[in-house]
Write an enzyme that holds these catalytic residues in place. Structure first.
Site, PDB file in Angstrom:
ATOM      1  N   LYS A  73      13.043   1.934  -2.023  1.00 53.39           N
ATOM      2  CA  LYS A  73      11.627   2.135  -1.865  1.00 53.39           C
ATOM      3  C   LYS A  73      10.715   3.378  -2.370  1.00 53.39           C
ATOM      4  O   LYS A  73      11.310   4.434  -2.066  1.00 53.39           O
ATOM      5  CB  LYS A  73      11.110   1.918  -0.227  1.00 53.39           C
ATOM      6  CG  LYS A  73       9.653   1.942  -0.017  1.00 53.39           C
ATOM      7  CD  LYS A  73       9.260   2.237   1.520  1.00 53.39           C
ATOM      8  CE  LYS A  73       9.963   1.152   2.355  1.00 53.39           C
ATOM      9  NZ  LYS A  73       9.369   1.268   3.823  1.00 53.39           N
ATOM     10  N   ASP A 106       4.450  -1.195  14.317  1.00 51.80           N
ATOM     11  CA  ASP A 106       3.670  -2.531  13.126  1.00 51.80           C
ATOM     12  C   ASP A 106       4.788  -3.670  13.115  1.00 51.80           C
ATOM     13  O   ASP A 106       5.349  -3.863  11.942  1.00 51.80           O
ATOM     14  CB  ASP A 106       3.837  -1.620  11.762  1.00 51.80           C
ATOM     15  CG  ASP A 106       2.873  -2.331  10.917  1.00 51.80           C
ATOM     16  OD1 ASP A 106       2.115  -3.000  11.264  1.00 51.80           O
ATOM     17  OD2 ASP A 106       3.347  -1.873   9.411  1.00 51.80           O
ATOM     18  N   VAL A 125       9.103  -1.529  -4.061  1.00 51.16           N
ATOM     19  CA  VAL A 125      10.459  -1.485  -3.639  1.00 51.16           C
ATOM     20  C   VAL A 125      11.331  -2.401  -5.003  1.00 51.16           C
ATOM     21  O   VAL A 125      10.941  -3.445  -5.560  1.00 51.16           O
ATOM     22  CB  VAL A 125      10.516  -2.520  -2.485  1.00 51.16           C
ATOM     23  CG1 VAL A 125      12.247  -2.534  -2.121  1.00 51.16           C
ATOM     24  CG2 VAL A 125      10.278  -1.835  -1.419  1.00 51.16           C
ATOM     25  N   GLY A 164       0.741  -1.417  -0.038  1.00 53.29           N
ATOM     26  CA  GLY A 164       0.045   0.017  -0.069  1.00 53.29           C
ATOM     27  C   GLY A 164       0.875   1.229   0.100  1.00 53.29           C
ATOM     28  O   GLY A 164       0.482   2.390  -0.324  1.00 53.29           O
ATOM     29  N   PHE A 165       2.089   1.330   0.376  1.00 50.88           N
ATOM     30  CA  PHE A 165       2.927   2.381   0.694  1.00 50.88           C
ATOM     31  C   PHE A 165       3.697   2.752  -0.691  1.00 50.88           C
ATOM     32  O   PHE A 165       3.952   3.706  -0.941  1.00 50.88           O
ATOM     33  CB  PHE A 165       4.152   1.833   1.512  1.00 50.88           C
ATOM     34  CG  PHE A 165       4.937   0.550   1.283  1.00 50.88           C
ATOM     35  CD1 PHE A 165       5.927   0.939   0.127  1.00 50.88           C
ATOM     36  CD2 PHE A 165       4.530  -0.454   1.726  1.00 50.88           C
ATOM     37  CE1 PHE A 165       6.527  -0.326   0.005  1.00 50.88           C
ATOM     38  CE2 PHE A 165       5.254  -1.550   1.510  1.00 50.88           C
ATOM     39  CZ  PHE A 165       6.234  -1.410   0.521  1.00 50.88           C
ATOM     40  N   GLY A 166       3.662   1.715  -1.635  1.00 51.34           N
ATOM     41  CA  GLY A 166       4.460   1.985  -2.826  1.00 51.34           C
ATOM     42  C   GLY A 166       4.989   0.630  -3.341  1.00 51.34           C
ATOM     43  O   GLY A 166       4.589  -0.695  -3.024  1.00 51.34           O
TER      44      GLY A 166
END
Length: 342
Positions: free
Chosen positions: A78, A173, A64, A60-62
């Site tokens: 990343k 997390d 790598v 969801g962040f992008g």
């Protein structure tokens, strides 16, 4: 004449610098932060990753990507999606990893913040994330020795964050996706985008819920300020996953105790632990370590923060320095089962 000569010399040296480093996959960084973290341009990142051609993973962040530095060392880049939340996580990650160094924490090598682009550069971890080894059906599953080493190493990394840094850092997390493995299967905690920094004069932080469903401590849902014991709870759930090779949030094939952490704590109280071991290991386990790990996991997921051990104590428990008693069954797990019966 002296001034003109100085300007000419400066221009000459600048041209020489550019010529020497032209064509490098990743140029020497233009800036260092605390002698650890480097600042790169977007052009350098494109060159290092061959225009982001080899993707290692996506979330969801992008995404790598694998890349290569000027000395041909492999790196992981990343590339974050550009929304306000990711920008906040980007700042948190740089601020957190930029000031800490530990053998069980992934090393942040640098970052790029050019225009709207946000990229983070890490050391490359060739064995990937812990989840890619735990939950796949394969004859090459992690052996017990490696699993136990990963558990202790992750605990050491968290103990460093909680107890040895200048500021107490709550990761927020902890899960198998955020534990990376080097070529020797030694663990390094990664992804500090949700981390919370506490001054040493503070023990609690009031913040919105952050983390991943299935690893969140009960206090996240009660609206109270959290402590580093929230990480302890997440570690305990992950430790059960290391033992069993099963997702803790998935239903377990047992009518009476369908939730694996509940099943595990009940079986511990009955004196049975071998049934908790990942079947892929075919019983190849150090039984003393297995019993110890199950007990530690059980104590880590207690409802009350006061009943959970510190991560420093967890390390000593796993090492066998401190004896570990049988933990009680957390009431919150029993309530989950009771709710499903109605």
């Amino acid at each position: 004449m002296l001034i003109i000569g100085g300007v000419f010399f400066f221009v000459l040296m600048l041209l020489l610098f550019l010529r020497i480093f032209r064509g490098k996959l990743l140029c020497v960084p233009t800036l260092k932060i605390d002698d650890y973290v480097s600042v790169y341009t977007y052009a350098q990142m494109k060159s290092a990753t061959k225009n982001f051609s080899a993707k290692l993973g996506e979330g969801g962040f992008g995404s790598v990507f694998i890349g290569q530095s000027s000395d041909f060392t492999e790196i992981a880049v990343k590339k974050l999606k550009i929304v306000d939340q990711e920008k906040k996580q980007f700042r948190t990650e740089v601020q957190t990893l930029g000031i800490i160094q530990h053998t069980n924490l992934v090393r942040l090598l640098g970052f790029c913040a050019e225009g709207s682009k946000r990229l983070l550069v890490y050391e490359y971890m060739p064995k990937g994330s812990l989840n890619s080894h735990l939950f796949k059906e394969s004859s090459n599953s992690l052996c017990w020795k490696d699993r136990y080493k990963i558990a202790i190493g992750t605990a050491r990394g968290l103990a460093y964050l909680h107890e040895q840094c200048r500021d107490c850092i709550i990761h927020c997390d902890i899960k198998p996706e955020n534990v990376l493995l080097d070529e020797n299967f030694s663990p390094k905690i990664a992804d500090f985008g949700m981390a919370k920094l506490l001054g040493r004069d503070f023990s609690r932080a009031l913040t919105t819920i952050r983390g991943t469903i299935g690893y969140l401590a009960p206090e996240w849902f009660s609206g109270v300020a959290i402590t580093k014991k929230a990480d302890v709870y997440s570690f305990g759930l992950m430790l059960f996953e290391i033992i069993s090779g099963k997702r803790n949030k998935s239903k377990f094939n047992n009518r009476r105790y369908p939730y694996f952490p509940l099943y595990a704590t009940m079986k511990m109280n009955e004196g049975e632990v071998l049934c908790l071991l990942d079947r892929k290991l075919c019983g190849n386990v150090n039984i003393v370590e297995l019993i110890r790990a199950c007990k530690v996991a059980g104590w880590c997921i207690q409802d009350s923060e006061a009943c959970r051990p510190s991560m420093g104590k967890v390390v000593l428990m796993l090492q066998g320095v401190i004896d570990v008693g049988i933990p009680p069954v957390p009431h919150s797990l029993l309530n989950l089962v009771d709710a499903e019966e109605y």
